[in-house]
Design a protein around this motif. Structure first.
Motif, PDB file in Angstrom:
ATOM      1  N   ARG A 183      -1.139   2.538  -2.173  1.00 30.23           N
ATOM      2  CA  ARG A 183      -1.049   1.265  -2.871  1.00 30.23           C
ATOM      3  C   ARG A 183      -0.277   1.334  -4.192  1.00 30.23           C
ATOM      4  O   ARG A 183       0.113   0.290  -4.713  1.00 30.23           O
ATOM      5  CB  ARG A 183      -2.434   0.691  -3.115  1.00 30.23           C
ATOM      6  CG  ARG A 183      -3.297   1.502  -4.057  1.00 30.23           C
ATOM      7  CD  ARG A 183      -4.672   0.870  -4.272  1.00 30.23           C
ATOM      8  NE  ARG A 183      -5.426   0.846  -3.036  1.00 30.23           N
ATOM      9  CZ  ARG A 183      -5.834  -0.265  -2.438  1.00 30.23           C
ATOM     10  NH1 ARG A 183      -5.534  -1.435  -2.962  1.00 30.23           N
ATOM     11  NH2 ARG A 183      -6.537  -0.200  -1.329  1.00 30.23           N
ATOM     12  N   VAL A 184      -0.070   2.514  -4.740  1.00 26.24           N
ATOM     13  CA  VAL A 184       0.626   2.609  -6.032  1.00 26.24           C
ATOM     14  C   VAL A 184       2.119   2.833  -5.867  1.00 26.24           C
ATOM     15  O   VAL A 184       2.835   2.983  -6.851  1.00 26.24           O
ATOM     16  CB  VAL A 184       0.023   3.724  -6.918  1.00 26.24           C
ATOM     17  CG1 VAL A 184      -1.474   3.519  -7.083  1.00 26.24           C
ATOM     18  CG2 VAL A 184       0.338   5.122  -6.395  1.00 26.24           C
ATOM     19  N   THR A 224       4.521  -2.816  -5.400  1.00 25.93           N
ATOM     20  CA  THR A 224       3.069  -2.713  -5.417  1.00 25.93           C
ATOM     21  C   THR A 224       2.422  -4.086  -5.574  1.00 25.93           C
ATOM     22  O   THR A 224       1.301  -4.302  -5.125  1.00 25.93           O
ATOM     23  CB  THR A 224       2.604  -1.804  -6.556  1.00 25.93           C
ATOM     24  OG1 THR A 224       3.151  -2.292  -7.793  1.00 25.93           O
ATOM     25  CG2 THR A 224       3.097  -0.371  -6.342  1.00 25.93           C
ATOM     26  N   ASN A 253      -2.549  -2.818   2.286  1.00 28.84           N
ATOM     27  CA  ASN A 253      -3.049  -1.638   1.583  1.00 28.84           C
ATOM     28  C   ASN A 253      -4.403  -1.164   2.123  1.00 28.84           C
ATOM     29  O   ASN A 253      -4.773  -0.006   1.939  1.00 28.84           O
ATOM     30  CB  ASN A 253      -3.170  -1.931   0.084  1.00 28.84           C
ATOM     31  CG  ASN A 253      -1.815  -2.083  -0.588  1.00 28.84           C
ATOM     32  OD1 ASN A 253      -0.814  -1.578  -0.102  1.00 28.84           O
ATOM     33  ND2 ASN A 253      -1.788  -2.796  -1.708  1.00 28.84           N
ATOM     34  N   SER A 284      -2.930   7.329  -1.920  1.00 26.38           N
ATOM     35  CA  SER A 284      -2.393   6.594  -3.066  1.00 26.38           C
ATOM     36  C   SER A 284      -1.309   5.609  -2.649  1.00 26.38           C
ATOM     37  O   SER A 284      -0.519   5.153  -3.474  1.00 26.38           O
ATOM     38  CB  SER A 284      -1.833   7.578  -4.096  1.00 26.38           C
ATOM     39  OG  SER A 284      -0.868   8.426  -3.515  1.00 26.38           O
TER      40      SER A 284
END
Length: 115
Positions: free
Chosen positions: A30-31, A53, A73, A28
């Motif tokens: 990228r968040v 982000t 990412n 996760s």
């Protein structure tokens, strides 16, 4: 489990450059907003640079104009390009989320700026 592995540190002369990398194991990635932090001997850890982000960035005044944070990412990696290094940049550099996850602190990578 969140794991962050920093690399790219070393010994460099004043005015030189280094590029740090931080590989994250969590899918996760990228968040999360990501940050580079540093801790010099006898000093508290400080936030140096942040990338959101949406790839917005902000920097500590001490590194503004010299350091550039970026992220990829696709490979769960955040980078710190450091130019015009000064002796006062000497520290152990860490990456973590912003705000940081206590359990995610890695070993860091040593940056030494000295002639």
């Amino acid at each position: 489990q969140v794991q962050l592995v920093e690399s790219g540190g070393g010994l460099v002369q004043p005015g030189g450059s280094l590029r740090l990398s931080c590989a994250a194991t969590f899918s996760s990635f990228r968040v999360f907003a990501m940050g580079w932090y540093r801790q010099a001997p006898g000093k508290q850890r400080e936030l140096v640079a942040v990338i959101t982000t949406g790839s917005g960035t902000r920097y500590a005044d001490s590194v503004k104009g010299r350091f550039t944070i970026s992220r990829d990412n696709a490979v769960n990696t955040v980078y710190l390009q450091m130019n015009s290094l000064k002796s006062e940049d000497t520290a152990v550099y860490y990456c973590n989320t912003d705000p940081p996850l206590r359990a995610a602190w890695g070993q860091g990578t040593q940056v030494t700026v000295s002639s």
